[in-house]
Design a protein around this motif. Structure first.
Motif, PDB file in Angstrom:
ATOM      1  N   LEU A   2       0.832  -1.200   0.000  1.00 55.60           N
ATOM      2  CA  LEU A   2       0.000   0.000   0.000  1.00 55.60           C
ATOM      3  C   LEU A   2       0.864   1.248   0.000  1.00 55.60           C
ATOM      4  O   LEU A   2       1.962   1.245   0.551  1.00 55.60           O
ATOM      5  CB  LEU A   2      -0.893   0.005   1.243  1.00 55.60           C
ATOM      6  CG  LEU A   2      -1.784  -1.228   1.429  1.00 55.60           C
ATOM      7  CD1 LEU A   2      -2.333  -1.277   2.832  1.00 55.60           C
ATOM      8  CD2 LEU A   2      -2.886  -1.230   0.402  1.00 55.60           C
ATOM      9  N   ASP A   3       0.345   2.297  -0.606  1.00 52.65           N
ATOM     10  CA  ASP A   3       1.040   3.575  -0.588  1.00 52.65           C
ATOM     11  C   ASP A   3       0.976   4.198   0.808  1.00 52.65           C
ATOM     12  O   ASP A   3       0.095   3.886   1.604  1.00 52.65           O
ATOM     13  CB  ASP A   3       0.387   4.547  -1.581  1.00 52.65           C
ATOM     14  CG  ASP A   3       0.581   4.129  -3.024  1.00 52.65           C
ATOM     15  OD1 ASP A   3       1.618   3.513  -3.334  1.00 52.65           O
ATOM     16  OD2 ASP A   3      -0.326   4.422  -3.834  1.00 52.65           O
ATOM     17  N   PHE A   4       1.893   5.091   1.077  1.00 52.64           N
ATOM     18  CA  PHE A   4       1.899   5.855   2.324  1.00 52.64           C
ATOM     19  C   PHE A   4       0.850   6.957   2.213  1.00 52.64           C
ATOM     20  O   PHE A   4       1.151   8.134   2.073  1.00 52.64           O
ATOM     21  CB  PHE A   4       3.288   6.457   2.582  1.00 52.64           C
ATOM     22  CG  PHE A   4       4.198   5.539   3.334  1.00 52.64           C
ATOM     23  CD1 PHE A   4       4.361   5.657   4.698  1.00 52.64           C
ATOM     24  CD2 PHE A   4       4.882   4.537   2.662  1.00 52.64           C
ATOM     25  CE1 PHE A   4       5.200   4.795   5.401  1.00 52.64           C
ATOM     26  CE2 PHE A   4       5.716   3.676   3.355  1.00 52.64           C
ATOM     27  CZ  PHE A   4       5.872   3.804   4.721  1.00 52.64           C
ATOM     28  N   ASP A   5      -0.395   6.561   2.271  1.00 53.04           N
ATOM     29  CA  ASP A   5      -1.526   7.467   2.109  1.00 53.04           C
ATOM     30  C   ASP A   5      -2.673   6.892   2.930  1.00 53.04           C
ATOM     31  O   ASP A   5      -3.095   5.750   2.683  1.00 53.04           O
ATOM     32  CB  ASP A   5      -1.896   7.539   0.622  1.00 53.04           C
ATOM     33  CG  ASP A   5      -3.026   8.511   0.334  1.00 53.04           C
ATOM     34  OD1 ASP A   5      -3.843   8.788   1.237  1.00 53.04           O
ATOM     35  OD2 ASP A   5      -3.104   8.987  -0.810  1.00 53.04           O
ATOM     36  N   ILE A   6      -3.175   7.656   3.872  1.00 56.90           N
ATOM     37  CA  ILE A   6      -4.211   7.126   4.761  1.00 56.90           C
ATOM     38  C   ILE A   6      -5.460   6.690   4.000  1.00 56.90           C
ATOM     39  O   ILE A   6      -6.202   5.832   4.477  1.00 56.90           O
ATOM     40  CB  ILE A   6      -4.566   8.101   5.906  1.00 56.90           C
ATOM     41  CG1 ILE A   6      -5.064   9.435   5.374  1.00 56.90           C
ATOM     42  CG2 ILE A   6      -3.383   8.287   6.831  1.00 56.90           C
ATOM     43  CD1 ILE A   6      -5.579  10.370   6.451  1.00 56.90           C
ATOM     44  N   ARG A   7      -5.668   7.226   2.804  1.00 53.39           N
ATOM     45  CA  ARG A   7      -6.826   6.801   2.003  1.00 53.39           C
ATOM     46  C   ARG A   7      -6.700   5.336   1.582  1.00 53.39           C
ATOM     47  O   ARG A   7      -7.699   4.695   1.246  1.00 53.39           O
ATOM     48  CB  ARG A   7      -6.985   7.699   0.785  1.00 53.39           C
ATOM     49  CG  ARG A   7      -7.371   9.126   1.177  1.00 53.39           C
ATOM     50  CD  ARG A   7      -7.392  10.025  -0.005  1.00 53.39           C
ATOM     51  NE  ARG A   7      -6.008  10.177  -0.485  1.00 53.39           N
ATOM     52  CZ  ARG A   7      -5.602  11.083  -1.352  1.00 53.39           C
ATOM     53  NH1 ARG A   7      -6.463  11.925  -1.881  1.00 53.39           N
ATOM     54  NH2 ARG A   7      -4.348  11.161  -1.723  1.00 53.39           N
ATOM     55  N   GLU A   8      -5.500   4.785   1.630  1.00 59.06           N
ATOM     56  CA  GLU A   8      -5.274   3.382   1.285  1.00 59.06           C
ATOM     57  C   GLU A   8      -5.891   2.445   2.326  1.00 59.06           C
ATOM     58  O   GLU A   8      -6.054   1.249   2.068  1.00 59.06           O
ATOM     59  CB  GLU A   8      -3.769   3.094   1.174  1.00 59.06           C
ATOM     60  CG  GLU A   8      -3.103   3.720  -0.029  1.00 59.06           C
ATOM     61  CD  GLU A   8      -3.293   2.885  -1.277  1.00 59.06           C
ATOM     62  OE1 GLU A   8      -2.514   1.955  -1.526  1.00 59.06           O
ATOM     63  OE2 GLU A   8      -4.273   3.166  -2.009  1.00 59.06           O
ATOM     64  N   PHE A   9      -6.230   2.999   3.496  1.00 57.92           N
ATOM     65  CA  PHE A   9      -6.803   2.143   4.541  1.00 57.92           C
ATOM     66  C   PHE A   9      -8.085   1.455   4.075  1.00 57.92           C
ATOM     67  O   PHE A   9      -8.419   0.377   4.540  1.00 57.92           O
ATOM     68  CB  PHE A   9      -7.072   2.921   5.838  1.00 57.92           C
ATOM     69  CG  PHE A   9      -7.715   2.053   6.879  1.00 57.92           C
ATOM     70  CD1 PHE A   9      -6.983   1.064   7.513  1.00 57.92           C
ATOM     71  CD2 PHE A   9      -9.065   2.171   7.171  1.00 57.92           C
ATOM     72  CE1 PHE A   9      -7.575   0.211   8.433  1.00 57.92           C
ATOM     73  CE2 PHE A   9      -9.674   1.334   8.097  1.00 57.92           C
ATOM     74  CZ  PHE A   9      -8.925   0.350   8.732  1.00 57.92           C
ATOM     75  N   VAL A  10      -8.780   2.036   3.146  1.00 58.87           N
ATOM     76  CA  VAL A  10     -10.018   1.422   2.648  1.00 58.87           C
ATOM     77  C   VAL A  10      -9.762  -0.004   2.155  1.00 58.87           C
ATOM     78  O   VAL A  10     -10.615  -0.882   2.295  1.00 58.87           O
ATOM     79  CB  VAL A  10     -10.693   2.303   1.569  1.00 58.87           C
ATOM     80  CG1 VAL A  10      -9.904   2.307   0.271  1.00 58.87           C
ATOM     81  CG2 VAL A  10     -12.119   1.865   1.337  1.00 58.87           C
ATOM     82  N   LYS A  11      -8.592  -0.276   1.614  1.00 61.51           N
ATOM     83  CA  LYS A  11      -8.250  -1.623   1.140  1.00 61.51           C
ATOM     84  C   LYS A  11      -8.116  -2.595   2.310  1.00 61.51           C
ATOM     85  O   LYS A  11      -8.554  -3.744   2.226  1.00 61.51           O
ATOM     86  CB  LYS A  11      -6.957  -1.589   0.328  1.00 61.51           C
ATOM     87  CG  LYS A  11      -7.081  -0.765  -0.946  1.00 61.51           C
ATOM     88  CD  LYS A  11      -5.750  -0.615  -1.648  1.00 61.51           C
ATOM     89  CE  LYS A  11      -5.886   0.274  -2.880  1.00 61.51           C
ATOM     90  NZ  LYS A  11      -4.580   0.549  -3.487  1.00 61.51           N
ATOM     91  N   ILE A  12      -7.514  -2.129   3.393  1.00 63.23           N
ATOM     92  CA  ILE A  12      -7.392  -2.960   4.599  1.00 63.23           C
ATOM     93  C   ILE A  12      -8.786  -3.203   5.177  1.00 63.23           C
ATOM     94  O   ILE A  12      -9.134  -4.332   5.533  1.00 63.23           O
ATOM     95  CB  ILE A  12      -6.466  -2.291   5.629  1.00 63.23           C
ATOM     96  CG1 ILE A  12      -5.039  -2.213   5.094  1.00 63.23           C
ATOM     97  CG2 ILE A  12      -6.514  -3.029   6.964  1.00 63.23           C
ATOM     98  CD1 ILE A  12      -4.081  -1.418   5.962  1.00 63.23           C
TER      99      ILE A  12
END
Length: 128
Positions: A2-12
């Protein structure tokens, strides 16, 4: 990865919510995952993560759920200096309870630093 971007949390979150567990259990898994992921995004690289740097994340499920976060940021053991609810002073502190709550919801947490990588593994066990 995942990228260092909190928006990536949606994948988790999507991966956790797809597990065949009760909704209340899933939500109690999302909270520590979000707290730890956001902390890595926010603090692993004080001057910002290099563009090609990724956060490794794995999720496994059997008789327990195991989540592993791997990053190449500055060395940091999140299991150290975790305050308790009794130690928290809301008049003087900003932050600090997130790690306490996160680790309280999990049954096991292990940190390792190897090969210039931080690895944090958290587990939640289930009784039959």
């Amino acid at each position: 990865s995942l990228d260092f971007d909190i928006r990536e949390f949606v994948k988790i979150k999507e991966a956790i919510l797809a597990l065949p567990l009760e909704r209340s259990v899933l939500l109690n898994l999302c909270l520590p995952a979000e707290e730890l992921f956001v902390n890595i995004c926010s603090y692993a690289f004080p001057d910002g993560a290099p563009e090609d740097e990724k956060i490794g994340f794995t999720l496994s499920f059997s008789d327990h759920v195991e989540m592993r976060f791997i990053d190449g940021g500055q060395r940091y053991n999140p299991l150290e200096n975790v305050i308790t609810a009794e130690e928290y002073d809301c008049d003087k502190q900003i932050g600090g309870l997130g790690k306490f709550i996160s680790f309280s919801l999990m049954d096991d947490a292990k940190y390792e630093y190897r090969g210039n990588k931080n690895t944090l593994t958290i587990k939640k066990f289930f009784n039959d």
